[in-house]
Scaffold this motif. Sequence first.
Motif, PDB file in Angstrom:
ATOM      1  N   SER A  77     -15.625 -42.828 -19.224  1.00  0.00           N
ATOM      2  CA  SER A  77     -15.561 -43.569 -20.480  1.00  0.00           C
ATOM      3  C   SER A  77     -16.844 -44.345 -20.751  1.00  0.00           C
ATOM      4  CB  SER A  77     -14.384 -44.553 -20.440  1.00  0.00           C
ATOM      5  OG  SER A  77     -13.159 -43.884 -20.300  1.00  0.00           O
ATOM      6  N   MET A  78     -17.041 -44.701 -22.020  1.00  0.00           N
ATOM      7  CA  MET A  78     -18.150 -45.566 -22.381  1.00  0.00           C
ATOM      8  C   MET A  78     -17.984 -46.914 -21.681  1.00  0.00           C
ATOM      9  SD  MET A  78     -19.339 -46.802 -26.176  1.00  0.00           S
ATOM     10  CE  MET A  78     -19.760 -45.156 -26.720  1.00  0.00           C
ATOM     11  N   VAL A  79     -16.723 -47.352 -21.578  1.00  0.00           N
ATOM     12  CA  VAL A  79     -16.399 -48.566 -20.840  1.00  0.00           C
ATOM     13  C   VAL A  79     -15.840 -48.127 -19.495  1.00  0.00           C
ATOM     14  CG1 VAL A  79     -15.092 -50.718 -20.846  1.00  0.00           C
ATOM     15  CG2 VAL A  79     -15.791 -49.678 -23.010  1.00  0.00           C
ATOM     16  N   ILE A  80     -16.655 -48.182 -18.439  1.00  0.00           N
ATOM     17  CA  ILE A  80     -16.213 -47.725 -17.124  1.00  0.00           C
ATOM     18  C   ILE A  80     -14.983 -48.525 -16.674  1.00  0.00           C
ATOM     19  CG2 ILE A  80     -16.828 -47.463 -14.688  1.00  0.00           C
ATOM     20  CD1 ILE A  80     -18.303 -45.567 -16.501  1.00  0.00           C
ATOM     21  N   GLY A  81     -13.927 -47.808 -16.356  1.00  0.00           N
ATOM     22  CA  GLY A  81     -12.722 -48.467 -15.877  1.00  0.00           C
ATOM     23  C   GLY A  81     -11.723 -48.832 -16.950  1.00  0.00           C
ATOM     24  N   GLU A  82     -12.028 -48.539 -18.231  1.00  0.00           N
ATOM     25  CA  GLU A  82     -11.085 -48.917 -19.292  1.00  0.00           C
ATOM     26  C   GLU A  82      -9.796 -48.110 -19.140  1.00  0.00           C
ATOM     27  OE1 GLU A  82     -10.147 -47.081 -22.148  1.00  0.00           O
ATOM     28  OE2 GLU A  82     -11.384 -45.292 -21.932  1.00  0.00           O
ATOM     29  N   ALA A  83      -8.690 -48.723 -19.521  1.00  0.00           N
ATOM     30  CA  ALA A  83      -7.374 -48.118 -19.298  1.00  0.00           C
ATOM     31  C   ALA A  83      -6.831 -47.379 -20.516  1.00  0.00           C
ATOM     32  CB  ALA A  83      -6.383 -49.203 -18.873  1.00  0.00           C
ATOM     33  N   GLN A  84      -7.432 -47.573 -21.677  1.00  0.00           N
ATOM     34  CA  GLN A  84      -6.886 -47.001 -22.904  1.00  0.00           C
ATOM     35  C   GLN A  84      -6.862 -45.475 -22.875  1.00  0.00           C
ATOM     36  OE1 GLN A  84      -9.031 -47.982 -26.460  1.00  0.00           O
ATOM     37  NE2 GLN A  84      -7.317 -47.519 -27.805  1.00  0.00           N
ATOM     38  N   ILE A  85      -7.864 -44.868 -22.249  1.00  0.00           N
ATOM     39  CA  ILE A  85      -7.957 -43.406 -22.231  1.00  0.00           C
ATOM     40  C   ILE A  85      -6.751 -42.774 -21.547  1.00  0.00           C
ATOM     41  CG2 ILE A  85      -9.327 -43.415 -20.108  1.00  0.00           C
ATOM     42  CD1 ILE A  85      -9.460 -40.847 -23.017  1.00  0.00           C
ATOM     43  N   LEU A  86      -6.190 -43.468 -20.555  1.00  0.00           N
ATOM     44  CA  LEU A  86      -5.027 -42.917 -19.854  1.00  0.00           C
ATOM     45  C   LEU A  86      -3.848 -42.762 -20.820  1.00  0.00           C
ATOM     46  CD1 LEU A  86      -3.842 -41.938 -17.199  1.00  0.00           C
ATOM     47  CD2 LEU A  86      -3.236 -44.301 -16.662  1.00  0.00           C
ATOM     48  N   GLY A  87      -3.622 -43.768 -21.644  1.00  0.00           N
ATOM     49  CA  GLY A  87      -2.562 -43.676 -22.645  1.00  0.00           C
ATOM     50  C   GLY A  87      -2.833 -42.581 -23.656  1.00  0.00           C
ATOM     51  N   GLN A  88      -4.109 -42.417 -24.033  1.00  0.00           N
ATOM     52  CA  GLN A  88      -4.472 -41.377 -24.995  1.00  0.00           C
ATOM     53  C   GLN A  88      -4.253 -39.986 -24.398  1.00  0.00           C
ATOM     54  OE1 GLN A  88      -8.454 -42.910 -25.545  1.00  0.00           O
ATOM     55  NE2 GLN A  88      -7.956 -43.800 -27.537  1.00  0.00           N
ATOM     56  N   MET A  89      -4.557 -39.839 -23.104  1.00  0.00           N
ATOM     57  CA  MET A  89      -4.320 -38.557 -22.444  1.00  0.00           C
ATOM     58  C   MET A  89      -2.821 -38.250 -22.385  1.00  0.00           C
ATOM     59  SD  MET A  89      -7.029 -38.274 -19.282  1.00  0.00           S
ATOM     60  CE  MET A  89      -6.516 -36.593 -18.867  1.00  0.00           C
ATOM     61  N   LYS A  90      -2.020 -39.257 -22.093  1.00  0.00           N
ATOM     62  CA  LYS A  90      -0.571 -39.051 -22.035  1.00  0.00           C
ATOM     63  C   LYS A  90      -0.028 -38.657 -23.406  1.00  0.00           C
ATOM     64  CE  LYS A  90       0.363 -41.952 -17.999  1.00  0.00           C
ATOM     65  NZ  LYS A  90       1.054 -43.153 -17.467  1.00  0.00           N
ATOM     66  N   ASP A  91      -0.558 -39.266 -24.463  1.00  0.00           N
ATOM     67  CA  ASP A  91      -0.158 -38.890 -25.824  1.00  0.00           C
ATOM     68  C   ASP A  91      -0.512 -37.430 -26.100  1.00  0.00           C
ATOM     69  OD1 ASP A  91       0.822 -41.414 -26.347  1.00  0.00           O
ATOM     70  OD2 ASP A  91      -1.001 -42.105 -27.374  1.00  0.00           O
ATOM     71  N   ALA A  92      -1.701 -37.018 -25.660  1.00  0.00           N
ATOM     72  CA  ALA A  92      -2.153 -35.643 -25.874  1.00  0.00           C
ATOM     73  C   ALA A  92      -1.265 -34.647 -25.124  1.00  0.00           C
ATOM     74  CB  ALA A  92      -3.610 -35.493 -25.421  1.00  0.00           C
ATOM     75  N   VAL A  93      -0.880 -35.009 -23.921  1.00  0.00           N
ATOM     76  CA  VAL A  93      -0.015 -34.132 -23.122  1.00  0.00           C
ATOM     77  C   VAL A  93       1.363 -34.019 -23.770  1.00  0.00           C
ATOM     78  CG1 VAL A  93       1.164 -33.887 -20.897  1.00  0.00           C
ATOM     79  CG2 VAL A  93      -1.240 -34.526 -20.965  1.00  0.00           C
ATOM     80  N   ARG A  94       1.903 -35.134 -24.246  1.00  0.00           N
ATOM     81  CA  ARG A  94       3.201 -35.086 -24.932  1.00  0.00           C
ATOM     82  C   ARG A  94       3.118 -34.217 -26.187  1.00  0.00           C
ATOM     83  NH1 ARG A  94       3.930 -40.500 -22.951  1.00  0.00           N
ATOM     84  NH2 ARG A  94       2.682 -41.347 -24.651  1.00  0.00           N
ATOM     85  N   ALA A  95       2.005 -34.330 -26.916  1.00  0.00           N
ATOM     86  CA  ALA A  95       1.827 -33.523 -28.131  1.00  0.00           C
ATOM     87  C   ALA A  95       1.767 -32.042 -27.783  1.00  0.00           C
ATOM     88  CB  ALA A  95       0.551 -33.955 -28.862  1.00  0.00           C
TER      89      ALA A  95
END
Length: 423
Positions: free
Chosen positions: A112-130
């Motif tokens: 990530s642009m922000v090393i260690g940011e947690a938001q991407i994990l939620g975005q990945m989970k949304d993508a997997v659900r989709a």
Amino acid sequence: MSVWALGLNHTTAPLDLRGRFAFALDQIAPTLHSLRSSFGSHRHPQVEAAIISTCNRTEIYCASEHMALDHTVGWLAESGGVAPALLRSHAYALHDDEAARHAFRVASGLDSMVIGEAQILGQMKDAVRAAETAGALGTTLNQLFQRSFAVAKEVRTATEIGAHSISMAAASVRLASQLFEDLAKTRVLFVGAGEMIDLAATHFAARRPQSIVVANRTLERGEKLATRFGGEAMRLAELPGRLAEFDIVVSCTASTLPLIGLGAVERALKQRKHRPMFMVDLAVPRDIEPEVQKLEDVYLYTVDDLAQVVQQGQASRQAAVAQAEVIIDAGVQSFMHWLAQRGTVPLIQQLNAQADEWRTLELTRARKLLAKGEDIETVLEALSRGLTQKMLHGAMAELHAGDNAAREQTAQTLSRLFLRKER
């Protein structure tokens, strides 16, 4: 089974190019259908696929019996209206262990642009659900992503990777503080009501600005967010007429075209008697026309402009990054071992089916002999001998076939399979 990933992110492609390949969450299902249909049914009958699309990246993950990276590049280039050569110059194409490692690093916040940011994990989970809802997620990609989530959890638990991270929202507040001496005297407008705006509003609200307004296409959703921070909501249609009221504008919507144009900002500045405006465009594609940045009294920052701010403190995270990479390495090895085993599943199924057929035949024969009154010991002897002969017939035939070299290789294989000694 092969796994591959194709993507472009904030380190490989400029913002405007990334904007061509941005997909809103409600676009994922039809886009996945288009992608999977493009493979045809002859060579790629069951291609698994998932798409992750955020302000910093668009990535396609696929799995199939046969790798098709070139086809995936061609499809994505066409969907974005660019030449395949241009896309290749700004994209990364990964397969098997490299694709798995990348997915694990993304989930863990290391890419990530922000090393260690947690938001991407939620975005990945949304993508997997989709992808799952669209029927595009199969066993292989499901394993890849579930393992990436498990690795990300271990990284956060075992390291301090997120301890010093500065989010985009926090960086925006920091920059605004450099322009305005007291944020409590500012009026803040948030355009959009999604997750990123929610996060930004939380950070700005902590500084108690004079007023908070949320502009959103759906007024009800805007009101819901604004109420949380003691603010008001307005429709996007009101934005041009009220823009001059705000000292700070933070925008992040899924619009495919800019919502705030150069002319609207020029009129707002004139009404403000050229008092400065601080603007943050967190959207990809852009919500604010890039020409706005050239105006003398406007301080406009995009997601890429924030990179320098959020990278501060990176040195203090390097030890945690090294620890995280070790965890990721172990996760990649485990996934590749699982993937290799998946290749033997059809053979195992065939062997089990053949063994069941032999067993059924011998049991049927044994029951007939017992019905005729044959001695039980004699029947059991015949059953065991029949099973043994069936299992060894193919091996014995191979030992007598082929040339000397082939027979020697067969003998070594059979020795390993049948003459193993218990340890």
